[in-house]
Scaffold this active site. Structure first.
Site, PDB file in Angstrom:
ATOM      1  N   ASP A  98       0.809  -1.224   0.000  1.00  0.00           N
ATOM      2  CA  ASP A  98       0.000   0.000   0.000  1.00  0.00           C
ATOM      3  C   ASP A  98       0.845   1.278   0.000  1.00  0.00           C
ATOM      4  O   ASP A  98       2.005   1.272   0.412  1.00  0.00           O
ATOM      5  CB  ASP A  98      -0.876   0.040   1.266  1.00  0.00           C
ATOM      6  CG  ASP A  98      -2.038  -0.935   1.195  1.00  0.00           C
ATOM      7  OD1 ASP A  98      -2.048  -1.794   0.293  1.00  0.00           O
ATOM      8  OD2 ASP A  98      -2.922  -0.829   2.053  1.00  0.00           O
ATOM      9  N   HIS A 149      -6.230   3.316  -3.768  1.00  0.00           N
ATOM     10  CA  HIS A 149      -6.067   3.570  -2.323  1.00  0.00           C
ATOM     11  C   HIS A 149      -6.303   5.054  -2.014  1.00  0.00           C
ATOM     12  O   HIS A 149      -5.729   5.585  -1.067  1.00  0.00           O
ATOM     13  CB  HIS A 149      -4.657   3.140  -1.906  1.00  0.00           C
ATOM     14  CG  HIS A 149      -4.461   2.914  -0.433  1.00  0.00           C
ATOM     15  ND1 HIS A 149      -5.385   2.276   0.367  1.00  0.00           N
ATOM     16  CD2 HIS A 149      -3.435   3.248   0.396  1.00  0.00           C
ATOM     17  CE1 HIS A 149      -4.922   2.224   1.607  1.00  0.00           C
ATOM     18  NE2 HIS A 149      -3.753   2.811   1.650  1.00  0.00           N
ATOM     19  N   HIS A 153      -4.814   9.694   0.626  1.00  0.00           N
ATOM     20  CA  HIS A 153      -4.785   8.834   1.809  1.00  0.00           C
ATOM     21  C   HIS A 153      -5.476   9.463   3.028  1.00  0.00           C
ATOM     22  O   HIS A 153      -4.944   9.464   4.144  1.00  0.00           O
ATOM     23  CB  HIS A 153      -3.333   8.482   2.167  1.00  0.00           C
ATOM     24  CG  HIS A 153      -3.196   7.190   2.921  1.00  0.00           C
ATOM     25  ND1 HIS A 153      -3.390   7.096   4.283  1.00  0.00           N
ATOM     26  CD2 HIS A 153      -2.900   5.938   2.515  1.00  0.00           C
ATOM     27  CE1 HIS A 153      -3.200   5.841   4.657  1.00  0.00           C
ATOM     28  NE2 HIS A 153      -2.898   5.122   3.610  1.00  0.00           N
ATOM     29  N   HIS A 243       3.784  -2.171   3.124  1.00  0.00           N
ATOM     30  CA  HIS A 243       3.761  -0.802   2.583  1.00  0.00           C
ATOM     31  C   HIS A 243       5.049  -0.518   1.824  1.00  0.00           C
ATOM     32  O   HIS A 243       6.138  -0.792   2.338  1.00  0.00           O
ATOM     33  CB  HIS A 243       3.583   0.209   3.717  1.00  0.00           C
ATOM     34  CG  HIS A 243       2.283   0.067   4.449  1.00  0.00           C
ATOM     35  ND1 HIS A 243       2.106  -0.879   5.437  1.00  0.00           N
ATOM     36  CD2 HIS A 243       1.097   0.704   4.313  1.00  0.00           C
ATOM     37  CE1 HIS A 243       0.855  -0.798   5.882  1.00  0.00           C
ATOM     38  NE2 HIS A 243       0.220   0.153   5.218  1.00  0.00           N
TER      39      HIS A 243
HETATM   40 ZN    ZN Z   1      -2.503   3.120   3.278  1.00  0.00          ZN
END
Ligand code: ZN
Length: 277
Positions: A98, A149, A153, A243
């Protein structure tokens, strides 16, 4: 720097939102619903994936108002909770990354995946895609699946419907332009979902994808801890969250070089969802 500020704030939010992400993990949902579980074809990977995700000719053209026509997404059933694990027989797992792409870490993650001929999902942020479109192009070239995503964010539960729509739609649009096709998967930042996010995602043709095992790499707990989280959490159907941006991800990069061959040696087939047509 605005970016630093953003990430500091992000960590604070993450600490509070961790429970949100974990709250739903008790109940598993089969990826893609019944149609996928009955599908006899092997999961999309290897050369098949490369072909399926073959980048379009327009992919690297500059983003202008008169770009290619948008593919109209097929509306999906609105879910009430995200998908937490994948279905299918055998020792299948899925890797997700991510917050990227990020030029310092994403290429190393891609190199590790390429070394072992493994495909993964990348849930990208639109503003990072705008900065590093070539990394999304590489994901397409190498057969990875790119999901939405959001653009910046945010914690979606603090936004109104129009703002959530903007965050999601802009990101789907830039993914379509850089990756070659619109995303079919969406992941809410911090795992903080709400009804609007489920509804809008379904309208835009995206299924909500959460995770089963959080590597906690965002807390930078040390490479060994990350390795242990993945290896001890490994099980059929598990979706692993890592991530490739949002802070110093060198531990993530070092860790994957250890845990990825371990999972493969343990007999796990690392897969991505089949492309819905
Ligand atoms: Zn995230």
């Amino acid at each position: 720097m605005q970016k630093d500020h953003f990430f500091t704030r992000r960590r604070m939010l993450l600490a509070g939102a961790a429970t949100l992400g974990a709250a739903g993990t008790a109940r598993g949902v089969l990826a893609g619903g019944a149609t996928e579980t009955t599908r006899a074809a092997p999961p999309v990977s290897g050369p098949q994936a490369r072909q399926a995700l073959k980048p379009s000719a327009f992919r690297l053209q500059p983003l202008t108002g008169d770009g290619p026509p948008h593919t109209e997404p097929r509306k999906l059933k609105v879910r009430r909770e995200p998908i937490l694990q994948i279905s299918g027989r055998g020792r299948r797992m899925m890797l997700t990354f991510d917050d990227g792409p990020n030029p310092d870490y994403t290429p190393h993650i891609l190199d590790a995946l390429d070394k072992y001929d493994v495909r993964a999902m990348f849930f990208v942020c639109g503003e990072c895609v705008a900065d590093y479109p070539e990394l999304v192009a590489r994901m397409a070239d190498e057969g990875h699946v790119v999901g939405n995503h959001t653009w910046t964010h945010p914690l979606l539960t603090t936004l109104n419907r129009k703002q959530i729509h903007s965050e999601m739609k802009r990101t789907s649009d830039i993914i379509e332009h850089t990756y070659g096709e619109p995303p079919q998967w969406f992941r809410a930042p911090y795992g903080a979902w709400n009804r609007a996010a489920f509804q809008l995602g379904a309208e835009m043709g995206m299924e909500p994808m959460a995770w089963t095992v959080d590597t906690t790499d965002w807390m930078e707990p040390g490479t060994d801890t990350i390795i242990d989280r993945v290896e001890s959490g490994a099980a059929p159907g598990v979706v692993v969250l890592s991530h490739d941006a949002g802070g110093d991800r060198s531990e993530t990069v070092h860790a994957i070089r250890e845990w990825l061959p371990y999972l493969l040696d343990s007999g796990y087939h690392l897969t991505v969802p089949p492309r819905r047509v």
